[in-house]
Design a protein around this motif. Sequence first.
Motif: not given
Length: 108
Positions: A11-15, A18-19, A31
Amino acid sequence: MREAAPDGHFLWNNQQVVRWYPRDEREPWASIYTKRTESLVLTLLGPKNGVALGRISELGTDRELDGSKPDGDVVKVAFRTREDLYRGDLAAFLKEHLALRLAETSAF
């Protein structure tokens, strides 16, 4: 990560982080904190008392076992160089840890 859990997804929704989610899991197993200047940090959420500190003693450059969460333990491993990824058989450890995690979650 893909070797340990080939059917999982990032899941690449955070700068900052990455989870990695194993298939059908709602909580991330791994993470990867990518924006720390001193190192890349991998954290793995697993069952309480599932990993001994000695098992992770050769991984990466720095490692920690955080048992402060009531519902599980967090393994933290820092990597400063590409060579650090090959210390202590990280691939085998990831497979072992994920198996522990999935065994715990399938018990419920």
